[in-house]
Enzyme design. Structure first.
Site, PDB file in Angstrom:
ATOM      1  N   MET A   1       0.846  -1.167   0.000  1.00 34.91           N
ATOM      2  CA  MET A   1       0.000   0.000   0.000  1.00 34.91           C
ATOM      3  C   MET A   1       0.898   1.240   0.000  1.00 34.91           C
ATOM      4  SD  MET A   1      -2.953   1.218   2.703  1.00 34.91           S
ATOM      5  CE  MET A   1      -3.085  -0.379   3.387  1.00 34.91           C
ATOM      6  N   PRO A   2       1.302   1.737  -1.169  1.00 33.14           N
ATOM      7  CA  PRO A   2       2.184   2.899  -1.242  1.00 33.14           C
ATOM      8  C   PRO A   2       1.496   4.191  -0.797  1.00 33.14           C
ATOM      9  CG  PRO A   2       2.194   1.665  -3.310  1.00 33.14           C
ATOM     10  CD  PRO A   2       1.072   1.142  -2.484  1.00 33.14           C
TER      11      PRO A   2
END
EC number: 5.3.2.-
Length: 61
Positions: A1-2
């Protein structure tokens, strides 16, 4: 999850910020092979009175 955080000085339009979020999401998705729905883009807009370089606030330039 950037998570991508972008800090910039005030003055951009809502359309510019919308385009920035969209284009950053595209690039991160492509390069990290991450689903777009997992990419978070945080825009931190700063007042020119709250940011300085070389001892001088941007509002004083």
């Amino acid at each position: 999850m950037p998570f991508v955080t972008i800090q910039f000085l005030e003055g951009r339009t809502d359309d510019q910020k919308k385009a920035l979020v969209s284009e950053v999401t595209e690039v991160v998705s492509k390069n990290l092979k991450a689903p777009k729905e997992n990419i978070h883009v945080i825009l931190e807009e700063m007042k020119k009175t709250d940011y300085g370089v070389g001892g001088v606030r941007k509002s004083d330039i």
